[in-house]
Scaffold this active site. Structure first.
Site, PDB file in Angstrom:
ATOM      1  N   PHE A 178       0.814  -1.220   0.000  1.00 52.04           N
ATOM      2  CA  PHE A 178       0.000   0.000   0.000  1.00 52.04           C
ATOM      3  C   PHE A 178       0.852   1.276   0.000  1.00 52.04           C
ATOM      4  O   PHE A 178       0.824   2.055  -0.955  1.00 52.04           O
ATOM      5  CB  PHE A 178      -0.931  -0.047   1.208  1.00 52.04           C
ATOM      6  CG  PHE A 178      -1.543   1.260   1.614  1.00 52.04           C
ATOM      7  CD1 PHE A 178      -2.115   2.113   0.681  1.00 52.04           C
ATOM      8  CD2 PHE A 178      -1.555   1.635   2.950  1.00 52.04           C
ATOM      9  CE1 PHE A 178      -2.693   3.321   1.077  1.00 52.04           C
ATOM     10  CE2 PHE A 178      -2.128   2.831   3.346  1.00 52.04           C
ATOM     11  CZ  PHE A 178      -2.683   3.677   2.409  1.00 52.04           C
ATOM     12  N   THR A 216       6.662   2.645  12.376  1.00 54.68           N
ATOM     13  CA  THR A 216       5.279   2.895  12.795  1.00 54.68           C
ATOM     14  C   THR A 216       5.234   3.496  14.189  1.00 54.68           C
ATOM     15  O   THR A 216       6.125   3.238  15.014  1.00 54.68           O
ATOM     16  CB  THR A 216       4.478   1.582  12.786  1.00 54.68           C
ATOM     17  OG1 THR A 216       3.203   1.779  13.401  1.00 54.68           O
ATOM     18  CG2 THR A 216       5.203   0.494  13.570  1.00 54.68           C
ATOM     19  N   ASP A 217       4.176   4.249  14.468  1.00 54.02           N
ATOM     20  CA  ASP A 217       4.007   4.798  15.814  1.00 54.02           C
ATOM     21  C   ASP A 217       3.674   3.715  16.831  1.00 54.02           C
ATOM     22  O   ASP A 217       3.766   3.938  18.044  1.00 54.02           O
ATOM     23  CB  ASP A 217       2.929   5.888  15.826  1.00 54.02           C
ATOM     24  CG  ASP A 217       1.549   5.406  15.382  1.00 54.02           C
ATOM     25  OD1 ASP A 217       1.414   4.229  14.985  1.00 54.02           O
ATOM     26  OD2 ASP A 217       0.605   6.216  15.419  1.00 54.02           O
ATOM     27  N   GLU A 218       3.323   2.526  16.354  1.00 54.65           N
ATOM     28  CA  GLU A 218       2.960   1.454  17.277  1.00 54.65           C
ATOM     29  C   GLU A 218       4.133   0.990  18.133  1.00 54.65           C
ATOM     30  O   GLU A 218       3.938   0.350  19.168  1.00 54.65           O
ATOM     31  CB  GLU A 218       2.350   0.280  16.524  1.00 54.65           C
ATOM     32  CG  GLU A 218       1.010   0.621  15.880  1.00 54.65           C
ATOM     33  CD  GLU A 218       0.306  -0.569  15.284  1.00 54.65           C
ATOM     34  OE1 GLU A 218       0.204  -1.608  15.968  1.00 54.65           O
ATOM     35  OE2 GLU A 218      -0.152  -0.475  14.132  1.00 54.65           O
ATOM     36  N   LYS A 264       8.798  -4.501  14.689  1.00 53.33           N
ATOM     37  CA  LYS A 264       9.211  -3.223  14.091  1.00 53.33           C
ATOM     38  C   LYS A 264      10.161  -2.472  15.033  1.00 53.33           C
ATOM     39  O   LYS A 264      11.112  -1.834  14.579  1.00 53.33           O
ATOM     40  CB  LYS A 264       7.989  -2.370  13.767  1.00 53.33           C
ATOM     41  CG  LYS A 264       7.170  -2.881  12.599  1.00 53.33           C
ATOM     42  CD  LYS A 264       7.940  -2.855  11.286  1.00 53.33           C
ATOM     43  CE  LYS A 264       8.119  -1.449  10.749  1.00 53.33           C
ATOM     44  NZ  LYS A 264       8.708  -1.435   9.383  1.00 53.33           N
ATOM     45  N   HIS A 282      -5.143  -4.744  22.713  1.00 54.51           N
ATOM     46  CA  HIS A 282      -5.441  -3.638  21.804  1.00 54.51           C
ATOM     47  C   HIS A 282      -5.028  -2.305  22.429  1.00 54.51           C
ATOM     48  O   HIS A 282      -5.544  -1.909  23.480  1.00 54.51           O
ATOM     49  CB  HIS A 282      -6.944  -3.628  21.495  1.00 54.51           C
ATOM     50  CG  HIS A 282      -7.279  -2.938  20.217  1.00 54.51           C
ATOM     51  ND1 HIS A 282      -8.547  -2.938  19.684  1.00 54.51           N
ATOM     52  CD2 HIS A 282      -6.520  -2.209  19.354  1.00 54.51           C
ATOM     53  CE1 HIS A 282      -8.551  -2.266  18.548  1.00 54.51           C
ATOM     54  NE2 HIS A 282      -7.336  -1.802  18.358  1.00 54.51           N
ATOM     55  N   THR A 316      10.690 -11.332   8.287  1.00 52.84           N
ATOM     56  CA  THR A 316      10.681 -10.182   7.378  1.00 52.84           C
ATOM     57  C   THR A 316      11.144  -8.908   8.072  1.00 52.84           C
ATOM     58  O   THR A 316      12.024  -8.200   7.587  1.00 52.84           O
ATOM     59  CB  THR A 316       9.276  -9.977   6.797  1.00 52.84           C
ATOM     60  OG1 THR A 316       8.915 -11.137   6.042  1.00 52.84           O
ATOM     61  CG2 THR A 316       9.246  -8.756   5.887  1.00 52.84           C
ATOM     62  N   ARG A 372      -9.667  -6.933  20.176  1.00 53.28           N
ATOM     63  CA  ARG A 372      -8.373  -7.552  19.872  1.00 53.28           C
ATOM     64  C   ARG A 372      -7.563  -7.709  21.164  1.00 53.28           C
ATOM     65  O   ARG A 372      -7.586  -6.841  22.048  1.00 53.28           O
ATOM     66  CB  ARG A 372      -7.625  -6.662  18.890  1.00 53.28           C
ATOM     67  CG  ARG A 372      -6.180  -7.005  18.678  1.00 53.28           C
ATOM     68  CD  ARG A 372      -5.494  -5.916  17.887  1.00 53.28           C
ATOM     69  NE  ARG A 372      -5.863  -5.920  16.494  1.00 53.28           N
ATOM     70  CZ  ARG A 372      -5.691  -4.882  15.667  1.00 53.28           C
ATOM     71  NH1 ARG A 372      -5.188  -3.752  16.131  1.00 53.28           N
ATOM     72  NH2 ARG A 372      -6.031  -4.967  14.408  1.00 53.28           N
ATOM     73  N   LYS A 386      -7.298  -3.714   6.567  1.00 50.88           N
ATOM     74  CA  LYS A 386      -7.144  -2.601   7.500  1.00 50.88           C
ATOM     75  C   LYS A 386      -8.476  -1.860   7.637  1.00 50.88           C
ATOM     76  O   LYS A 386      -9.349  -1.954   6.764  1.00 50.88           O
ATOM     77  CB  LYS A 386      -6.033  -1.654   7.020  1.00 50.88           C
ATOM     78  CG  LYS A 386      -4.663  -2.324   6.878  1.00 50.88           C
ATOM     79  CD  LYS A 386      -4.157  -2.861   8.213  1.00 50.88           C
ATOM     80  CE  LYS A 386      -2.814  -3.583   8.078  1.00 50.88           C
ATOM     81  NZ  LYS A 386      -1.692  -2.659   7.919  1.00 50.88           N
ATOM     82  N   PRO A 422     -17.188  -4.925  11.236  1.00 48.51           N
ATOM     83  CA  PRO A 422     -16.834  -5.443  12.565  1.00 48.51           C
ATOM     84  C   PRO A 422     -16.004  -4.435  13.363  1.00 48.51           C
ATOM     85  O   PRO A 422     -14.833  -4.190  13.057  1.00 48.51           O
ATOM     86  CB  PRO A 422     -16.012  -6.690  12.238  1.00 48.51           C
ATOM     87  CG  PRO A 422     -15.389  -6.387  10.907  1.00 48.51           C
ATOM     88  CD  PRO A 422     -16.364  -5.522  10.162  1.00 48.51           C
ATOM     89  N   TYR A 481       3.618  -7.653  16.219  1.00 49.61           N
ATOM     90  CA  TYR A 481       3.976  -6.818  15.074  1.00 49.61           C
ATOM     91  C   TYR A 481       4.787  -5.615  15.509  1.00 49.61           C
ATOM     92  O   TYR A 481       5.874  -5.341  14.980  1.00 49.61           O
ATOM     93  CB  TYR A 481       2.722  -6.349  14.340  1.00 49.61           C
ATOM     94  CG  TYR A 481       2.941  -5.101  13.514  1.00 49.61           C
ATOM     95  CD1 TYR A 481       3.866  -5.088  12.468  1.00 49.61           C
ATOM     96  CD2 TYR A 481       2.241  -3.924  13.796  1.00 49.61           C
ATOM     97  CE1 TYR A 481       4.093  -3.931  11.720  1.00 49.61           C
ATOM     98  CE2 TYR A 481       2.455  -2.777  13.054  1.00 49.61           C
ATOM     99  CZ  TYR A 481       3.383  -2.781  12.021  1.00 49.61           C
ATOM    100  OH  TYR A 481       3.606  -1.646  11.295  1.00 49.61           O
ATOM    101  N   ASP A 487      10.173  -6.766  -4.025  1.00 44.52           N
ATOM    102  CA  ASP A 487       8.975  -7.188  -3.301  1.00 44.52           C
ATOM    103  C   ASP A 487       8.798  -8.686  -3.453  1.00 44.52           C
ATOM    104  O   ASP A 487       8.946  -9.228  -4.546  1.00 44.52           O
ATOM    105  CB  ASP A 487       7.739  -6.447  -3.829  1.00 44.52           C
ATOM    106  CG  ASP A 487       6.567  -6.500  -2.870  1.00 44.52           C
ATOM    107  OD1 ASP A 487       6.106  -7.621  -2.559  1.00 44.52           O
ATOM    108  OD2 ASP A 487       6.102  -5.435  -2.436  1.00 44.52           O
ATOM    109  N   TYR A 498     -14.118  -3.416  16.760  1.00 46.73           N
ATOM    110  CA  TYR A 498     -13.558  -4.038  17.956  1.00 46.73           C
ATOM    111  C   TYR A 498     -14.081  -3.348  19.222  1.00 46.73           C
ATOM    112  O   TYR A 498     -14.016  -2.122  19.357  1.00 46.73           O
ATOM    113  CB  TYR A 498     -12.037  -3.944  17.946  1.00 46.73           C
ATOM    114  CG  TYR A 498     -11.342  -4.985  17.105  1.00 46.73           C
ATOM    115  CD1 TYR A 498     -11.621  -6.339  17.270  1.00 46.73           C
ATOM    116  CD2 TYR A 498     -10.371  -4.622  16.167  1.00 46.73           C
ATOM    117  CE1 TYR A 498     -10.966  -7.302  16.510  1.00 46.73           C
ATOM    118  CE2 TYR A 498      -9.712  -5.566  15.409  1.00 46.73           C
ATOM    119  CZ  TYR A 498     -10.018  -6.910  15.584  1.00 46.73           C
ATOM    120  OH  TYR A 498      -9.371  -7.860  14.833  1.00 46.73           O
TER     121      TYR A 498
END
Length: 328
Positions: free
Chosen positions: A12, A125-127, A155, A277, A100, A274, A190, A206, A151, A34, A208
């Site tokens: 994406f 990512t901000d995660e 990262k 979450h 990966t 999740r 997503k 759906p 995940y 890729d 969460y």
């Protein structure tokens, strides 16, 4: 800058970045590495096959032999998007994320160091920062890493390897961390593309838990401009946050999608939340604004409306994903 290697360019954000770079810099050559896993869609770059400045190489970033040989061809920079990125999948099985996101990143760093690649941009990512309470200030680049999903942990591990390559080996690395992206070509697992495509097909959405999780949303075009600014103007060894300054409750995003698609709120289905979450993400992007002259240009309202229109007018793209035909 004449030649860059983009990893994960059929995903994406990577695909949007490849398109943006080729459109913005007429002399630039882009090589896209890729592996075409489930989220790598060649349809995302349809129309570029005849472009002499674009080359596609199918391969895994953790394939050491392939990566070393490719990077040895000589590039002015590597922009590393390739990643396993879906939290739910990481909860089910973290193994592909370790291969990966961690092994693949180290493989690229080793290849870049061996080839003397002048610049390496790690798109993160901000995660990796963890979660925020409702009244907490947003994440800064100096916020300690505290990932809460497999995940995010993978990262964070990759980011630390990139940091180590700068401090140990002097490799010119830059890390970018971004809030939730949305826009064209996003794989419909997503939140926004899933809800848009479900709504258009009258399939339940759906949500969460109570839907009160907060995310900061940024249009993918703004993110791509940010990565480019970091690539060309960022200081080696630094981290830059990119966000849209558009915090929204997930339930409010859901309702906005239903309004734009003309569908009723009866399509909302609250499902079990999740595991682990994170409740809220938000980033402070003032460093990128002051140092790179970057700012988000697309309001959430404008960007979401354009995104809904894109999915509405690209049903063949959506149908090829839903049927699995895009992988053939």
């Amino acid at each position: 800058m004449k030649r860059i290697l983009v990893t994960g360019g059929c995903g994406f954000i990577g695909a949007n970045f490849v398109r943006w770079e080729l459109e913005t810099y007429p002399e630039l050559e882009v090589t896209n590495l890729d592996a075409l896993t489930y989220a790598g869609n060649p349809d995302n770059l349809a129309g570029l096959n005849g472009e002499s400045r674009y080359r596609f190489v199918k391969g895994d970033v953790a394939d050491r032999s392939l990566v070393m040989g490719l990077v040895a061809e000589g590039f002015d920079a590597i922009v590393h998007f390739a990643a396993e990125s879906h939290v739910d999948r990481s909860i089910d099985d973290a193994t592909p994320f370790l291969r990966t996101n961690i092994q693949g990143t180290q493989c690229l760093l080793d290849a870049a160091r061996a080839a003397g690649t002048p610049r390496f941009v790690q798109v993160s990512t901000d995660e990796v920062y963890g979660t925020l309470l409702p009244d907490d200030p947003p994440f800064f680049e100096s916020t300690p890493l505290a990932p809460n999903s497999p995940y995010a942990a993978s990262k964070a591990g990759a980011d630390l390897l990139v940091r180590a390559a700068y401090h140990t080996h002097g490799l010119e690395t830059i890390i970018t961390r971004c809030s939730n992206n949305y826009g064209p070509y996003q794989f419909p697992e997503k939140l926004i593309p899933l809800f848009v495509t479900n709504a258009l097909a009258d399939i339940p959405l759906p949500v969460y838990g109570d839907g009160r999780q907060v995310r900061d949303w940024i249009h993918v075009s703004d993110h791509c401009r940010g990565v480019d600014a970091a690539l060309r103007q960022g200081r080696a060894g630094e981290v830059y946050n990119f966000g849209g300054r558009s915090e929204r409750f997930n339930i409010d995003v859901t309702r906005a999608v239903l309004t734009l698609t003309g569908k009723p709120e009866t399509l909302i289905r609250h499902v079990t939340d999740r595991l682990g979450h994170d409740r809220r993400y938000a980033v402070d992007c003032s460093k990128a604004e002051s140092e790179l002259g970057w700012q988000a240009l697309t309001s959430f309202e404008t960007g979401l409306a354009a995104t809904v229109d894109w999915y509405r007018t690209h049903t063949p793209w959506v149908n090829r994903i839903r049927s699995g035909a895009y992988r053939s």
